[in-house]
Motif scaffolding. Structure first.
Motif, short mmCIF file in Angstrom:
data_model
loop_
_atom_site.label_atom_id
_atom_site.label_comp_id
_atom_site.label_asym_id
_atom_site.label_seq_id
_atom_site.Cartn_x
_atom_site.Cartn_y
_atom_site.Cartn_z
N GLY B 16 30.94 43.70 39.86
CA GLY B 16 31.05 43.65 38.39
C GLY B 16 31.84 44.98 37.93
N GLN B 17 31.95 45.91 38.51
CA GLN B 17 32.63 47.01 38.10
C GLN B 17 34.23 46.80 37.97
N ARG B 18 34.63 47.93 37.30
CA ARG B 18 36.06 47.93 36.90
C ARG B 18 36.74 49.25 37.60
N VAL B 19 38.01 49.19 38.14
CA VAL B 19 38.59 50.41 38.76
C VAL B 19 40.20 50.38 38.40
N THR B 20 40.60 51.40 38.45
CA THR B 20 42.18 51.68 38.12
C THR B 20 42.73 52.28 39.32
N LEU B 21 43.92 51.72 39.94
CA LEU B 21 44.54 52.14 40.73
C LEU B 21 45.92 52.80 40.24
N ARG B 22 46.50 53.77 40.85
CA ARG B 22 47.60 54.65 40.21
C ARG B 22 48.58 54.65 41.41
N LEU B 72 57.17 56.28 34.07
CA LEU B 72 57.44 55.09 35.13
C LEU B 72 56.14 54.85 36.11
N HIS B 73 55.20 55.67 36.13
CA HIS B 73 54.20 55.50 36.94
C HIS B 73 53.43 54.25 36.25
N SER B 74 52.67 53.65 37.29
CA SER B 74 52.14 52.41 36.95
C SER B 74 50.46 52.58 37.36
N GLU B 75 49.78 51.61 36.64
CA GLU B 75 48.34 51.57 37.08
C GLU B 75 48.03 49.95 37.17
N LEU B 76 47.07 49.93 38.13
CA LEU B 76 46.54 48.28 38.56
C LEU B 76 44.92 48.47 38.21
N ASN B 77 44.64 47.53 37.19
CA ASN B 77 43.47 47.58 36.50
C ASN B 77 42.49 46.41 37.28
N LEU B 78 41.64 46.36 37.79
CA LEU B 78 40.77 45.55 38.30
C LEU B 78 39.41 45.60 37.74
N SER B 79 39.03 44.31 36.98
CA SER B 79 37.65 44.28 36.42
C SER B 79 36.83 43.10 36.82
N SER B 80 35.72 43.15 36.74
CA SER B 80 34.64 42.43 36.84
C SER B 80 34.70 41.99 38.71
N LEU B 81 34.75 43.20 39.38
CA LEU B 81 34.92 42.99 40.68
C LEU B 81 34.18 42.04 41.52
N GLU B 82 34.43 41.34 42.35
CA GLU B 82 33.82 40.59 43.34
C GLU B 82 34.22 41.01 44.66
N LEU B 83 33.17 40.45 45.70
CA LEU B 83 33.36 41.11 47.20
C LEU B 83 34.61 40.67 47.60
N GLY B 84 35.28 39.44 47.39
CA GLY B 84 36.38 38.88 47.83
C GLY B 84 37.42 39.66 47.27
N PHE B 103 57.29 51.32 50.01
CA PHE B 103 55.69 51.18 49.81
C PHE B 103 55.35 52.47 49.93
N GLY B 104 54.19 52.56 49.05
CA GLY B 104 53.03 53.63 49.20
C GLY B 104 52.22 53.39 50.51
N PRO B 105 51.35 54.57 50.50
CA PRO B 105 50.27 54.21 51.50
C PRO B 105 49.38 53.41 51.49
N GLY B 106 49.09 52.82 49.95
CA GLY B 106 47.96 51.97 49.86
C GLY B 106 46.86 52.61 49.40
N THR B 107 45.99 51.76 48.63
CA THR B 107 44.54 52.09 48.11
C THR B 107 43.66 51.05 48.80
N ARG B 108 42.68 51.44 49.78
CA ARG B 108 41.67 50.56 50.22
C ARG B 108 40.64 50.58 49.41
N LEU B 109 40.16 49.10 48.62
CA LEU B 109 39.21 48.99 47.76
C LEU B 109 38.07 48.21 48.78
N THR B 110 36.86 48.95 48.44
CA THR B 110 35.91 48.16 49.14
C THR B 110 34.81 47.89 48.02
N VAL B 111 34.29 46.70 47.85
CA VAL B 111 33.59 46.03 46.72
C VAL B 111 32.14 45.77 47.63
N LEU B 112 30.99 46.32 47.36
CA LEU B 112 29.81 46.14 47.96
C LEU B 112 29.13 45.40 46.97
#
Lengths: 112, 112
Positions: B16-22, B72-84, B103-112
């Motif tokens: 249900g939360q929202r996150v921003t990846l940069r 030129l930087h970018s953000e990815l916004n993920l909302s109403s997060l689900e386990l998947g 490619f960048g090194p990545g952001t590992r997102l874990t939704v609990l």
């Protein structure tokens, strides 16, 4: 649609063995082809590329030849090392639509 | 080091939360791409921006959005997060006409 199919993994070899990872593609138009490598805990690194038929990409002892007649881009290395253990991804991109379409990845483990 | 940076490296949040990846692209690269890597879906293209404008869209959910800023930087916004939504999210960049992406090194997102 556009797709990439890689050989099923995991692949386990002994050091100094010969490596082949098969990759075939389906594409509308004339894609550029890539192999990317992902070491444990890291992002993807471009290993090699080929942009037109019969081109051979090579890097760090790895080679792959763009075969239009068989729609293939198989990855080869003559003598693998433990440090080559990683996940390898075959990918394509189409001119004018530069997103990468990836295969499912092949996990390679090299035992000493 | 590809020259592409991503923050944060890890993110743990609740459903249900929202996150921003940069993502900051390589110096001089105008194109930014976002990819999602999950165990069941593999590596999937989400969206591409070129010099601030959306250029291509892939399998991006409506709950997800992105933008590219004047620097030129970018953000990815993920909302109403689900386990998947738990996955590795990669950013990549390229110069305007090159099919080669870094490619960048990545952001590992874990939704609990």
């Amino acid at each position: 649609g556009n797709s990439v199919t890689q050989m099923e993994g995991p692949v386990t070899l002994s050091e100094e063995a010969f490596l082949t990872i098969n990759c075939t593609y389906t594409a509308t138009g004339y894609p550029s082809l890539f192999w990317y490598v992902q070491y444990p805990g890291e992002g993807l690194q471009l290993l090699l590329k080929a942009t037109k038929a019969d081109d051979k990409g090579s890097n760090k002892g790895f080679e792959a030849t763009y075969r239009k007649e068989t729609t293939s881009f198989h990855l080869e290395k003559g003598s693998v090392q433990v440090s080559d253990s990683a996940v390898y991804f075959c990918a394509l991109s189409l001119q004018g639509a530069q997103k990468l379409v990836f295969g499912q990845g092949t996990r390679l483990t090299i035992n000493p | 080091d590809s020259g592409v940076t991503q923050t944060p490296k890890h993110l743990i949040t609740a459903t249900g939360q929202r996150v921003t990846l940069r993502c900051s692209p390589r110096s001089g690269d105008l194109s930014v791409y976002w990819y999602q890597q999950s165990l069941d879906q593999g590596l999937q293209f989400l969206i591409q921006y070129y010099n601030g404008e959306e250029r291509a869209k892939g399998n991006i959910l409506e709950r997800f959005s992105a933008q590219q800023f004047p620097d030129l930087h970018s953000e990815l916004n993920l909302s109403s997060l689900e386990l998947g939504d738990s996955a590795l999210y990669f950013c990549a960049s390229s110069v305007s006409d090159s099919p080669e992406q870094f490619f960048g090194p990545g952001t590992r997102l874990t939704v609990l």
